[in-house]
Scaffold this motif. Sequence first.
Motif, PDB file in Angstrom:
ATOM      1  N   THR A  58       0.806  -1.342   0.127  1.00 60.12           N
ATOM      2  CA  THR A  58      -0.460   0.541  -0.089  1.00 60.12           C
ATOM      3  C   THR A  58       0.972   1.246   0.173  1.00 60.12           C
ATOM      4  OG1 THR A  58      -1.724  -1.043   0.682  1.00 60.12           O
ATOM      5  CG2 THR A  58      -2.172   1.673   0.928  1.00 60.12           C
ATOM      6  N   CYS A  59       1.943   0.988   0.745  1.00 61.25           N
ATOM      7  CA  CYS A  59       2.984   1.975   0.698  1.00 61.25           C
ATOM      8  C   CYS A  59       3.477   2.750  -0.469  1.00 61.25           C
ATOM      9  CB  CYS A  59       3.869   2.514   1.731  1.00 61.25           C
ATOM     10  SG  CYS A  59       3.474   2.406   3.736  1.00 61.25           S
ATOM     11  N   TYR A  60       4.063   1.591  -1.161  1.00 65.17           N
ATOM     12  CA  TYR A  60       4.577   1.510  -2.376  1.00 65.17           C
ATOM     13  C   TYR A  60       3.123   2.306  -3.404  1.00 65.17           C
ATOM     14  CZ  TYR A  60       9.043  -0.923  -2.363  1.00 65.17           C
ATOM     15  OH  TYR A  60      10.272  -1.323  -2.401  1.00 65.17           O
ATOM     16  N   VAL A  61       2.091   2.012  -3.606  1.00 64.00           N
ATOM     17  CA  VAL A  61       1.460   2.544  -4.546  1.00 64.00           C
ATOM     18  C   VAL A  61       1.191   3.827  -4.252  1.00 64.00           C
ATOM     19  CG1 VAL A  61      -1.686   2.410  -5.267  1.00 64.00           C
ATOM     20  CG2 VAL A  61       0.113   0.150  -4.271  1.00 64.00           C
ATOM     21  N   VAL A  62       1.143   4.122  -2.770  1.00 66.95           N
ATOM     22  CA  VAL A  62       0.396   5.527  -2.702  1.00 66.95           C
ATOM     23  C   VAL A  62       2.211   6.882  -3.093  1.00 66.95           C
ATOM     24  CG1 VAL A  62       0.375   7.363  -0.482  1.00 66.95           C
ATOM     25  CG2 VAL A  62      -1.098   5.246  -0.604  1.00 66.95           C
ATOM     26  N   SER A  63       2.766   5.780  -2.478  1.00 61.87           N
ATOM     27  CA  SER A  63       4.319   6.633  -2.974  1.00 61.87           C
ATOM     28  C   SER A  63       4.424   6.853  -4.486  1.00 61.87           C
ATOM     29  CB  SER A  63       5.543   6.056  -2.343  1.00 61.87           C
ATOM     30  OG  SER A  63       5.839   4.819  -3.366  1.00 61.87           O
ATOM     31  N   VAL A  64       4.183   6.230  -5.247  1.00 65.69           N
ATOM     32  CA  VAL A  64       3.616   6.223  -6.490  1.00 65.69           C
ATOM     33  C   VAL A  64       2.854   7.541  -6.964  1.00 65.69           C
ATOM     34  CG1 VAL A  64       3.315   4.425  -8.972  1.00 65.69           C
ATOM     35  CG2 VAL A  64       5.359   3.712  -7.403  1.00 65.69           C
ATOM     36  N   VAL A  65       2.241   7.659  -6.434  1.00 69.60           N
ATOM     37  CA  VAL A  65       1.303   8.431  -6.947  1.00 69.60           C
ATOM     38  C   VAL A  65       1.640   9.830  -6.696  1.00 69.60           C
ATOM     39  CG1 VAL A  65      -1.269   9.443  -6.257  1.00 69.60           C
ATOM     40  CG2 VAL A  65      -1.054   7.353  -6.770  1.00 69.60           C
ATOM     41  N   VAL A  66       2.356   9.656  -5.133  1.00 70.51           N
ATOM     42  CA  VAL A  66       2.992  11.220  -4.499  1.00 70.51           C
ATOM     43  C   VAL A  66       4.287  11.437  -5.801  1.00 70.51           C
ATOM     44  CG1 VAL A  66       4.289  12.308  -2.220  1.00 70.51           C
ATOM     45  CG2 VAL A  66       1.850  10.658  -2.360  1.00 70.51           C
ATOM     46  N   TRP A  67       5.106  10.159  -6.147  1.00 68.40           N
ATOM     47  CA  TRP A  67       6.041  10.848  -6.695  1.00 68.40           C
ATOM     48  C   TRP A  67       5.836  11.174  -8.826  1.00 68.40           C
ATOM     49  CZ3 TRP A  67      10.293  11.450  -5.413  1.00 68.40           C
ATOM     50  CH2 TRP A  67      11.684  11.093  -5.941  1.00 68.40           C
ATOM     51  N   ILE A  68       4.685  10.585  -8.549  1.00 70.96           N
ATOM     52  CA  ILE A  68       4.440  11.055 -10.235  1.00 70.96           C
ATOM     53  C   ILE A  68       3.826  12.682 -10.150  1.00 70.96           C
ATOM     54  CG2 ILE A  68       2.194  11.333 -11.942  1.00 70.96           C
ATOM     55  CD1 ILE A  68       2.178   8.056 -11.593  1.00 70.96           C
ATOM     56  N   VAL A  69       3.252  12.946  -8.811  1.00 66.15           N
ATOM     57  CA  VAL A  69       3.035  14.507  -8.684  1.00 66.15           C
ATOM     58  C   VAL A  69       4.334  15.720  -8.792  1.00 66.15           C
ATOM     59  CG1 VAL A  69       2.019  16.660  -7.208  1.00 66.15           C
ATOM     60  CG2 VAL A  69       0.923  14.314  -7.817  1.00 66.15           C
ATOM     61  N   ALA A  70       5.359  15.265  -7.926  1.00 65.66           N
ATOM     62  CA  ALA A  70       6.818  15.312  -7.729  1.00 65.66           C
ATOM     63  C   ALA A  70       7.590  15.261  -8.687  1.00 65.66           C
ATOM     64  CB  ALA A  70       7.228  14.326  -6.805  1.00 65.66           C
ATOM     65  N   LEU A  71       7.265  14.583 -10.239  1.00 66.28           N
ATOM     66  CA  LEU A  71       7.506  14.231 -11.624  1.00 66.28           C
ATOM     67  C   LEU A  71       7.741  15.151 -12.052  1.00 66.28           C
ATOM     68  CD1 LEU A  71       8.878  10.579 -11.798  1.00 66.28           C
ATOM     69  CD2 LEU A  71      10.274  12.854 -11.238  1.00 66.28           C
ATOM     70  N   SER A  72       5.889  15.910 -11.676  1.00 71.74           N
ATOM     71  CA  SER A  72       5.633  16.821 -12.953  1.00 71.74           C
ATOM     72  C   SER A  72       5.835  18.288 -12.462  1.00 71.74           C
ATOM     73  CB  SER A  72       4.122  17.065 -12.395  1.00 71.74           C
ATOM     74  OG  SER A  72       3.828  17.355 -11.146  1.00 71.74           O
ATOM     75  N   ARG A  73       6.685  18.603 -11.598  1.00 75.72           N
ATOM     76  CA  ARG A  73       6.931  19.838 -11.012  1.00 75.72           C
ATOM     77  C   ARG A  73       8.260  20.145 -10.679  1.00 75.72           C
ATOM     78  NH1 ARG A  73       3.315  21.401  -5.982  1.00 75.72           N
ATOM     79  NH2 ARG A  73       1.852  20.075  -6.717  1.00 75.72           N
ATOM     80  N   VAL A  74       9.274  19.239 -10.523  1.00 78.70           N
ATOM     81  CA  VAL A  74      10.696  18.562 -11.051  1.00 78.70           C
ATOM     82  C   VAL A  74      11.601  17.911 -11.797  1.00 78.70           C
ATOM     83  CG1 VAL A  74      11.277  17.499  -8.925  1.00 78.70           C
ATOM     84  CG2 VAL A  74      12.603  19.307  -9.433  1.00 78.70           C
ATOM     85  N   ASP A  75      12.463  18.643 -12.124  1.00 81.79           N
ATOM     86  CA  ASP A  75      13.441  17.290 -13.547  1.00 81.79           C
ATOM     87  C   ASP A  75      13.887  16.048 -12.461  1.00 81.79           C
ATOM     88  OD1 ASP A  75      13.275  19.828 -14.520  1.00 81.79           O
ATOM     89  OD2 ASP A  75      15.317  20.279 -14.529  1.00 81.79           O
ATOM     90  N   VAL A  76      13.702  15.309 -13.376  1.00 82.34           N
ATOM     91  CA  VAL A  76      14.567  13.773 -13.377  1.00 82.34           C
ATOM     92  C   VAL A  76      15.583  14.340 -12.687  1.00 82.34           C
ATOM     93  CG1 VAL A  76      14.288  13.377 -15.329  1.00 82.34           C
ATOM     94  CG2 VAL A  76      13.199  11.461 -13.480  1.00 82.34           C
ATOM     95  N   SER A  77      16.123  14.703 -13.490  1.00 84.97           N
ATOM     96  CA  SER A  77      17.906  14.828 -12.980  1.00 84.97           C
ATOM     97  C   SER A  77      17.701  15.254 -10.862  1.00 84.97           C
ATOM     98  CB  SER A  77      18.339  15.883 -14.075  1.00 84.97           C
ATOM     99  OG  SER A  77      17.819  16.855 -14.105  1.00 84.97           O
ATOM    100  N   ILE A  78      16.687  15.605 -10.891  1.00 84.55           N
ATOM    101  CA  ILE A  78      17.227  16.711  -9.494  1.00 84.55           C
ATOM    102  C   ILE A  78      16.259  15.732  -8.569  1.00 84.55           C
ATOM    103  CG2 ILE A  78      16.060  18.028  -7.834  1.00 84.55           C
ATOM    104  CD1 ILE A  78      18.480  19.041  -9.612  1.00 84.55           C
ATOM    105  N   ALA A  79      14.938  15.053  -9.168  1.00 85.25           N
ATOM    106  CA  ALA A  79      14.249  14.363  -8.081  1.00 85.25           C
ATOM    107  C   ALA A  79      15.216  12.874  -7.655  1.00 85.25           C
ATOM    108  CB  ALA A  79      12.866  14.489  -8.807  1.00 85.25           C
ATOM    109  N   TYR A  80      15.145  11.913  -8.918  1.00 88.99           N
ATOM    110  CA  TYR A  80      15.585  10.644  -8.991  1.00 88.99           C
ATOM    111  C   TYR A  80      16.987  10.484  -7.888  1.00 88.99           C
ATOM    112  CZ  TYR A  80      16.371   6.007 -10.276  1.00 88.99           C
ATOM    113  OH  TYR A  80      16.420   4.611 -10.015  1.00 88.99           O
ATOM    114  N   PRO A  81      17.968  11.612  -7.734  1.00 84.55           N
ATOM    115  CA  PRO A  81      19.025  11.264  -7.509  1.00 84.55           C
ATOM    116  C   PRO A  81      18.268  11.097  -5.401  1.00 84.55           C
ATOM    117  CG  PRO A  81      19.942  12.137  -9.382  1.00 84.55           C
ATOM    118  CD  PRO A  81      18.046  12.677  -9.054  1.00 84.55           C
ATOM    119  N   MET A  82      17.537  12.973  -4.998  1.00 83.40           N
ATOM    120  CA  MET A  82      16.673  12.323  -3.907  1.00 83.40           C
ATOM    121  C   MET A  82      16.488  11.460  -3.246  1.00 83.40           C
ATOM    122  SD  MET A  82      15.817  15.965  -3.851  1.00 83.40           S
ATOM    123  CE  MET A  82      15.303  16.052  -2.326  1.00 83.40           C
TER     124      MET A  82
END
Length: 123
Positions: A58-82
């Motif tokens: 369940t945490c994984y599913v919710v984290s994917v949704v939250v992560w998609i929102v984050a990726l819509s706002r910031v470059d993947v080259s910043i988000a992914y290394p974090m």
Amino acid sequence: MNLATFGFIITGILLNAVAQILLKAGTKAVGAIHLNAENWFSIGLKLATQLPIIGGLTCYVVSVVVWIVALSRVDVSIAYPMLSIGYIVAALGAWYFLGEVISMQRILAICIIIAGVALLVKS
């Protein structure tokens, strides 16, 4: 990066780390898994009925949704290394909740990760 975007990134990372800890807790209840043609279904059923595993997924599913929102706002080259912050959270959570040992070598590695993430965020 604004505070809301940073919040989405951190929330996704924390949910992912919590998922790891819950999945490990669920597998500890089941024991070492040795799959073969005869037992894959029964082991799968046993895993599917473990509350920590259900919580972890369940945490994984919710984290994917939250992560998609984050990726819509910031470059993947910043988000992914974090995502490496999750290594720190998972290691500390495994130590605190699961009794895993964190050696000096692991502490040094965690410090290097922290330095790298701090450098990344400042860019």
